[in-house]
Each structure stands twice: as C-alpha cells, then as structure tokens.
Scaffold this active site. Sequence first.
Site, PDB file in Angstrom:
ATOM      1  N   ASP A   1     -10.584  -3.288  13.217  1.00  0.00           N
ATOM      2  CA  ASP A   1      -9.178  -3.309  12.774  1.00  0.00           C
ATOM      3  C   ASP A   1      -8.826  -2.061  11.964  1.00  0.00           C
ATOM      4  OD1 ASP A   1      -8.854  -5.738  13.943  1.00  0.00           O
ATOM      5  OD2 ASP A   1      -8.742  -6.901  12.102  1.00  0.00           O
TER       6      ASP A   1
ATOM      7  N   ASN B   1       0.869  -1.177   0.000  1.00  0.00           N
ATOM      8  CA  ASN B   1       0.000   0.000   0.000  1.00  0.00           C
ATOM      9  C   ASN B   1       0.906   1.228   0.000  1.00  0.00           C
ATOM     10  OD1 ASN B   1      -1.688   2.115   0.451  1.00  0.00           O
ATOM     11  ND2 ASN B   1      -2.496   1.393   2.412  1.00  0.00           N
ATOM     12  N   PRO B   2       1.002   1.942  -1.123  1.00  0.00           N
ATOM     13  CA  PRO B   2       1.945   3.069  -1.170  1.00  0.00           C
ATOM     14  C   PRO B   2       1.469   4.262  -0.347  1.00  0.00           C
ATOM     15  CG  PRO B   2       0.698   2.933  -3.231  1.00  0.00           C
ATOM     16  CD  PRO B   2       0.268   1.759  -2.390  1.00  0.00           C
TER      17      PRO B   2
ATOM     18  N   ARG C   1      -6.537  12.068   7.060  1.00  0.00           N
ATOM     19  CA  ARG C   1      -5.504  11.131   6.607  1.00  0.00           C
ATOM     20  C   ARG C   1      -4.203  11.827   6.224  1.00  0.00           C
ATOM     21  NH1 ARG C   1      -4.695   6.137   5.786  1.00  0.00           N
ATOM     22  NH2 ARG C   1      -6.276   4.781   6.625  1.00  0.00           N
TER      23      ARG C   1
ATOM     24  N   GLY D   1      -0.364  -0.936   6.944  1.00  0.00           N
ATOM     25  CA  GLY D   1      -0.797  -0.942   8.340  1.00  0.00           C
ATOM     26  C   GLY D   1      -1.832  -2.011   8.619  1.00  0.00           C
ATOM     27  N   ASP D   2      -2.568  -1.819   9.709  1.00  0.00           N
ATOM     28  CA  ASP D   2      -3.583  -2.801  10.091  1.00  0.00           C
ATOM     29  C   ASP D   2      -4.698  -2.875   9.057  1.00  0.00           C
ATOM     30  OD1 ASP D   2      -2.276  -3.451  12.436  1.00  0.00           O
ATOM     31  OD2 ASP D   2      -3.230  -1.845  13.554  1.00  0.00           O
ATOM     32  N   GLY D   3      -5.015  -1.741   8.421  1.00  0.00           N
ATOM     33  CA  GLY D   3      -6.069  -1.710   7.407  1.00  0.00           C
ATOM     34  C   GLY D   3      -5.675  -2.557   6.202  1.00  0.00           C
TER      35      GLY D   3
ATOM     36  N   GLU E   1      -3.375   0.094  -6.329  1.00  0.00           N
ATOM     37  CA  GLU E   1      -3.756   1.355  -6.963  1.00  0.00           C
ATOM     38  C   GLU E   1      -4.985   1.968  -6.313  1.00  0.00           C
ATOM     39  OE1 GLU E   1      -3.982   0.165 -11.038  1.00  0.00           O
ATOM     40  OE2 GLU E   1      -1.815  -0.188 -11.052  1.00  0.00           O
ATOM     41  N   HIS E   2      -5.702   1.177  -5.563  1.00  0.00           N
ATOM     42  CA  HIS E   2      -6.889   1.701  -4.883  1.00  0.00           C
ATOM     43  C   HIS E   2      -7.215   0.782  -3.710  1.00  0.00           C
ATOM     44  CE1 HIS E   2      -9.055  -1.552  -6.928  1.00  0.00           C
ATOM     45  NE2 HIS E   2      -8.337  -1.223  -7.982  1.00  0.00           N
TER      46      HIS E   2
HETATM   47  C1  LIG Z   1      -3.065  10.057  27.463  1.00  0.00           C
HETATM   48  C2  LIG Z   1      -2.474   9.048  26.567  1.00  0.00           C
HETATM   49  C3  LIG Z   1      -3.440   7.997  26.186  1.00  0.00           C
HETATM   50  C4  LIG Z   1      -2.867   7.020  25.222  1.00  0.00           C
HETATM   51  C5  LIG Z   1      -3.814   5.911  24.986  1.00  0.00           C
HETATM   52  C6  LIG Z   1      -3.295   5.035  23.951  1.00  0.00           C
HETATM   53  C7  LIG Z   1      -4.169   3.878  23.729  1.00  0.00           C
HETATM   54  C8  LIG Z   1      -3.749   3.236  22.470  1.00  0.00           C
HETATM   55  C9  LIG Z   1      -4.452   1.957  22.242  1.00  0.00           C
HETATM   56  C10 LIG Z   1      -4.291   1.576  20.838  1.00  0.00           C
HETATM   57  C11 LIG Z   1      -5.067   0.390  20.481  1.00  0.00           C
HETATM   58  C12 LIG Z   1      -4.785   0.071  19.082  1.00  0.00           C
HETATM   59  C13 LIG Z   1      -5.705  -0.936  18.527  1.00  0.00           C
HETATM   60  C14 LIG Z   1      -5.456  -1.048  17.061  1.00  0.00           C
HETATM   61  C15 LIG Z   1      -6.096  -0.364  16.179  1.00  0.00           C
HETATM   62  C16 LIG Z   1      -5.744  -0.406  14.723  1.00  0.00           C
HETATM   63  O1  LIG Z   1      -6.290  -1.570  14.138  1.00  0.00           O
HETATM   64  C17 LIG Z   1      -6.310   0.811  14.062  1.00  0.00           C
HETATM   65  C18 LIG Z   1      -5.888   0.894  12.598  1.00  0.00           C
HETATM   66  O2  LIG Z   1      -4.508   0.947  12.460  1.00  0.00           O
HETATM   67  P1  LIG Z   1      -3.807   1.426  11.087  1.00  0.00           P
HETATM   68  O3  LIG Z   1      -4.007   2.900  10.983  1.00  0.00           O
HETATM   69  O4  LIG Z   1      -2.364   1.045  11.212  1.00  0.00           O
HETATM   70  O5  LIG Z   1      -4.473   0.737   9.944  1.00  0.00           O
HETATM   71  N1  LIG Z   1      -5.813   1.990  14.754  1.00  0.00           N
HETATM   72  C19 LIG Z   1      -6.613   2.779  15.429  1.00  0.00           C
HETATM   73  O6  LIG Z   1      -7.810   2.634  15.475  1.00  0.00           O
HETATM   74  C20 LIG Z   1      -5.942   3.904  16.129  1.00  0.00           C
HETATM   75  C21 LIG Z   1      -6.280   3.925  17.551  1.00  0.00           C
HETATM   76  C22 LIG Z   1      -5.366   4.898  18.201  1.00  0.00           C
HETATM   77  C23 LIG Z   1      -6.054   5.631  19.218  1.00  0.00           C
HETATM   78  C24 LIG Z   1      -5.138   6.611  19.837  1.00  0.00           C
HETATM   79  C25 LIG Z   1      -5.863   7.345  20.881  1.00  0.00           C
HETATM   80  C26 LIG Z   1      -5.024   8.404  21.452  1.00  0.00           C
HETATM   81  C27 LIG Z   1      -5.790   9.015  22.558  1.00  0.00           C
HETATM   82  C28 LIG Z   1      -5.199  10.265  23.026  1.00  0.00           C
HETATM   83  C29 LIG Z   1      -6.081  10.854  24.102  1.00  0.00           C
HETATM   84  C30 LIG Z   1      -5.452  12.047  24.620  1.00  0.00           C
HETATM   85  C31 LIG Z   1      -6.150  12.630  25.790  1.00  0.00           C
HETATM   86  C32 LIG Z   1      -5.307  13.709  26.334  1.00  0.00           C
HETATM   87  C33 LIG Z   1      -6.029  14.545  27.324  1.00  0.00           C
HETATM   88  C34 LIG Z   1      -5.186  15.599  27.931  1.00  0.00           C
HETATM   89  N1  LIG Z   2      -3.477   2.283  -3.414  1.00  0.00           N
HETATM   90  C1  LIG Z   2      -4.336   2.599  -2.448  1.00  0.00           C
HETATM   91  N2  LIG Z   2      -4.977   3.770  -2.452  1.00  0.00           N
HETATM   92  C2  LIG Z   2      -5.824   4.117  -1.460  1.00  0.00           C
HETATM   93  N3  LIG Z   2      -6.123   3.323  -0.403  1.00  0.00           N
HETATM   94  C3  LIG Z   2      -5.509   2.133  -0.354  1.00  0.00           C
HETATM   95  C4  LIG Z   2      -4.602   1.714  -1.368  1.00  0.00           C
HETATM   96  N4  LIG Z   2      -4.142   0.481  -1.022  1.00  0.00           N
HETATM   97  C5  LIG Z   2      -4.758   0.155   0.128  1.00  0.00           C
HETATM   98  N5  LIG Z   2      -5.577   1.121   0.549  1.00  0.00           N
HETATM   99  C6  LIG Z   2      -6.415   1.180   1.752  1.00  0.00           C
HETATM  100  O1  LIG Z   2      -5.806   2.067   2.684  1.00  0.00           O
HETATM  101  C7  LIG Z   2      -6.307   1.777   3.980  1.00  0.00           C
HETATM  102  C8  LIG Z   2      -5.313   2.077   5.065  1.00  0.00           C
HETATM  103  O2  LIG Z   2      -4.144   1.431   4.818  1.00  0.00           O
HETATM  104  P1  LIG Z   2      -3.066   1.055   5.904  1.00  0.00           P
HETATM  105  O3  LIG Z   2      -1.955   0.415   5.137  1.00  0.00           O
HETATM  106  O4  LIG Z   2      -3.659   0.303   6.986  1.00  0.00           O
HETATM  107  O5  LIG Z   2      -2.537   2.469   6.412  1.00  0.00           O
HETATM  108  P2  LIG Z   2      -2.766   3.229   7.791  1.00  0.00           P
HETATM  109  O6  LIG Z   2      -2.103   2.417   8.846  1.00  0.00           O
HETATM  110  O7  LIG Z   2      -2.081   4.541   7.613  1.00  0.00           O
HETATM  111  O8  LIG Z   2      -4.225   3.346   8.022  1.00  0.00           O
HETATM  112  C9  LIG Z   2      -6.694   0.317   3.944  1.00  0.00           C
HETATM  113  O9  LIG Z   2      -8.025   0.242   4.288  1.00  0.00           O
HETATM  114  C10 LIG Z   2      -6.502  -0.114   2.502  1.00  0.00           C
HETATM  115  O10 LIG Z   2      -7.634  -0.834   2.054  1.00  0.00           O
END
Ligand SMILES: CCCCCCCCCCCCC/C=C/[C@@H](O)[C@H](COP(=O)(O)O)NC(=O)CCCCCCCCCCCCCCC
Ligand SMILES: Nc1ncnc2c1ncn2[C@@H]1O[C@H](COP(=O)(O)OP(=O)(O)O)[C@@H](O)[C@H]1O
Length: 542
Positions: free
Chosen positions: A498, A137-138, A303, A195-197, A170-171
Amino acid sequence: MEQLPGGRRLRLASSLGLGQRCWEVTLDDERGLLAWRDPRPPRRGADNCFVPTSEIIAVEETELNKKQRSIGKWQKMAKPHAFTVYYVKKARNHRWRCRDVTFWCADEILCNQWIQALKELLEMQTCRPKQLLVYINPYGGKRQGKRIYEQKVAPLFSLASISTDVVVTEHANHAKDNLFEVNINKYDGVVCVGGDGMFSEVMHGLIGRMQKDSGIDQNNPKAPLVQCNIRIGIIPAGSTDCVCYSTVGISDPVTSALHIIIGDCQPLDVSSVHQNNTFLKYAVSLLGYGFYGDVLKDSEKKRWMGPMRYDYSGFKTFLSHHYYEGTISFQPAKHTLGSPRDKDSCRTGCYICKESERQLAEQRKKCGFKHEDEEEWKVIKGKFLAINVVNMCCACPRSPKGLSPAAHLADGSADLILVRKCSRFDFLRYLVRHTNKDDQFDFSFVDVYRVKSFQFTSKLSEDNESSVTDIGKKHFGQFCRDHPACCCNIANSTWNCDGETLDSSAIEVRVHCQLMKLFARGIEENCKDEAAYSHSSVEQLL
Ligand SMILES: CCCCCCCCCCCCC/C=C/[C@@H](O)[C@H](COP(=O)(O)O)NC(=O)CCCCCCCCCCCCCCC
Ligand SMILES: Nc1ncnc2c1ncn2[C@@H]1O[C@H](COP(=O)(O)OP(=O)(O)O)[C@@H](O)[C@H]1O
Ligand SMILES: [Ca+2]
C-alpha cells in the site's frame, strides 16, 4: 399526513415558492424522497427534481435578503418565511457536489413544519457520524492536505453538524500511535486526509488497537482477527489515492466528504503480511514485488517531486527491466463466485461480495478455521518481472480500471497477478493496457489467480547458504556477474505494501474478509444512476 390518489401517504405536501414561482413540494416518507415539481404542464427545460432523504445534508431556516424578496409574487408578502435544503447532487464520473434549494411561504407555521419534518428525518439516519477524529498529513501528495481540509471539507462537516477533533500530524506514525491512546469509543469514525500511505497508517492504528483491546496476538498469522467497526473516511490528498478511487470511483475531496456525511458504509478485505510468525503489515490495495516494489523504493528518494516521482521512477524501473526468481504458493479462493477474468466489476451493493462472505462464514461454521490450512496449495516457481497481490481493483487516475479490474472489495479474496520474464516491449504492452480498455491478462506471460492466502520466497533466501547470496548481500542492487546484460538481479526486490516499502523477501499473506469498513459505497453503476434522476422518471414518482 396527506393522501395521494393511489392511497400512498405523504408526510407533507405543500405549494411552496421556489424562485419566482409556486412549486408542488412533497416529502414522501415511504419512498424516502423530497420532490419539487413545477405544476404547470411540462415544457422543455422544466426543472422537476427529487432527492432521496438519505442524501439530504442539512436543512436550515433562511433569512431572505432584500433582492430575493423583491422578485415575483413574494414582493407583496409582508415577510415570507423560508428554509434551505442542502443535498447531494450527483454529477458525471461519480463526482458529488453539495447543492441547495430554498423554499418560501407566507405561513410561518407551515415553514416550521417543513423544517421540523426534515430535521426529524435527518435524525432518523442513524448511520450518520456525529463525532469524527481527523488526521491530516500536511506533507502528502502536493502538500495540500491542510488547505483541502480547511477549505473544502471542514465547512461541509460543520454544515452537517458534525463535530471534529483534528490532528495535523507532525511525523510519520503520529496518527497510528495516537490511535492506540485516544478514547476511541467517543468517535463514530476516523478520517484521514492524505494518500494511500496515510490511510494505511490510520488503518494499522485502528485494526491494531482493536486486536490489542480484544487480546488478539497480531504475530500469530492464523489468529482470527476482530473486525473493526469504526469506519474510516478518506479525504484524498496523496499521490496515488488508489483506495479512495477504487471505493468511490473518483479521487475528489468534496465527494469523499459527502460520502462521510451521509454515513455510507463499505466493508473492505484486508490482507495480513507475516514473516516467521512475526507480524509485518496489513494491506488493502497493492502488495507488489518486482516492478511496483522497485518503483516505490526509487520514488521514496524523490519525494520532493510530489506525485510526479512515480512517473520518473516508473520510467527508470521500466528501463532497468529487472526480474526476480522465487517460489509462490497460494490457496485458490474457492468460496468466491467470481473470477479475475470476469467482465463485470465490483459495484455498489455487489452481489458477489455478499454471497462470497456468506459462503465463507458458512464454511467456517461447518469446518472451523484450522481446516483451511489443509486445503490445496498450488506452487509456482519462476522468474518474474512483477508479482502483484491486489485486494481491490487498484483503480487510480493513472489507471482508471486498475491492476485487476474484476477484483472485489469485500469477497474475502485477492487477485494474484504474475508477470513472468518477458521482453521490454511486451512489458510495455502490458503496462499500456492498464490505461485502456484492452484486457491486461490476455498475454502468455501474465497469469492471474483468485486466492485467499499466498506465500512467497525469493530464490536468494531459498539458497541462503550459497555464495551467490553472499555477493548479493554485500552488493545490494548489483547485476548478475555472469550475464551483465541479462537483467536478472542477484539482489532481492522489496515489497510495495500500500505504498510502504517492506524489505522481507519471504512473506506469508492471508486475506481477512471484511475486516474493516469505509465511509464509501463502492463504485456506482454509472449511466443508470444518472438516468434515475431524469425529468421523466420524476413524473412517475409524484
Ligand atoms: C505506459 C503507461 C503505463 C502506465 C501504467 C500505470 C499503472 C498504474 C497502476 C497503479 C497501481 C496503483 C496501486 C496503488 C498503489 C499505492 O498504494 C501506492 C502508494 O500511494 P500513495 O503515494 O498515494 O501513498 N502507489 C504506488 O505505489 C505508485 C505506483 C505507481 C506506479 C506508476 C508506474 C508508472 C509506470 C510508467 C512506465 C513508463 C514506461 C514508459 C516507457 C516508454
Ligand atoms: N507529518 C508527517 N511528516 C512526515 N511524514 C508523514 C507525516 N504524516 C504522515 N506521514 C507519512 O507520510 C507517508 C506518505 O503519506 P501519504 O499521505 O500517503 O502521501 P503520498 O500519497 O504522497 O505518499 C505515510 O507513510 C505517512 O506515514
Ligand atoms: Ca477482495
């Protein structure tokens, strides 16, 4: 074959040059070890080393350059022969690196014997992939996926003689759709760079393809799904990389590439998500409603900010402090030995995962799948800031122990975490505990259960006919009119599945034990591993 004093047999044992000195080099078939030892009495800093043959990446005949040939005793040799062994070096914090060592000798036949023996041993490692399908995924994370793959991963795959077919997407859904068309049997594994997506996309493609080929209807929530034996490798290049971090212990592209090369295998539980007999999604890490759903929904619009978008939207969502009403029903996971409040976490070769899988299989053999629906359901109604169902600990760089530190990767269960309505200050205390060693479940407003299936209906969809719902539907995101300051939201939240948003407010979730496999080995016990490679223990091995 050489014989050691203890009667142990070695495949090869020779005095070979390494640097400027002669070293005793042994290849021990029985123990699966390549070791090299300085025969002089041990002194401080003496570098005695060994490598399990399962962690050798490649062996190559080496041409020595002039500089190398002009040092030490090798200077006098007409044309020394040499070979280089590339191997995994374990560094701190679960990081792996590729290191190499070059041995020299005068005897061409001996040199070839070593190369031959090592190559034979590598051939015997049948778990290693030879042909991989790679999706990049670029646009994931900091948009570095392509560069990371080309500069850090591809050279290692080529060193290990792995052939690859690479698709730069590409998408969105490109990888998923492609997996339904390719000749999948040609490959020993699929790699996703993102990433996780992106991982979720590849997983949907593979599991979906497997069910289609076996004639299983994914829309039937009770269908026993067919396990997917083609392993997935994750090269982390996303924003959270939680699946990679929770199965390897670090999100580092080189480490992940090395786990793929040596052919590691980690089974993984997968949850299926349905609504009214319609398949919606699979999930392996976080299925979150309320806080994490709202963070994700808001962050999608940002994003362009890259991984920082989660901190921005996290802060914003924290301030909005919305809670949601609904009913949760779940079936406790009685087959698992562990509990979410355990002190011990899931680690490489986890006993709890193995034993839980065995017990589940035994139960199903005795009573069948159908019986499971009749098992006890618990029902909880309430107002929640967050409802999280996690199949694994969900550790990531933001939260090194994760949302549920004792969750298991492959025990056929998920941890259901309910964070009830509480003050902003208490919710902050709860969040902060994700970043330190304190117990995040030790709060009166947090409950945690280990479950094997789960259902949720928001109050809004329960009261479908009521007028409040109509207002809610028309003015999505609007606050409660009667109590502007109370933070209850008359709209629904969305599910974070996820890292993909799911708009359904009523879902059914079922955990499928070890439905798929990754090129990983789970998180290794830390200090013990490093100690195993110490100088003193090598003495006992030789
Ligand atoms: C005050 C510091 C609080 C830090 C709390 C950190 C909790 C992080 C738990 C993360 C769980 C992750 C579960 C995985 C989710 C991923 O599948 C999913 C997709 O990942 P991708 O973008 O690589 O595709 N990622 C997510 O949904 C991102 C979740 C991240 C949430 C970060 C929340 C940060 C909260 C900051 C609150 C700050 C309050 C400060 C008040 C003074
Ligand atoms: N070429 C592309 N253009 C746009 N979106 C894409 C492409 N390839 C993959 N994706 C989508 O991008 C989303 C996020 O990708 P991911 O690699 O998890 O990045 P991030 O961790 O930043 O969210 C996924 O849901 C995936 O389906
Ligand atoms: Ca699990």
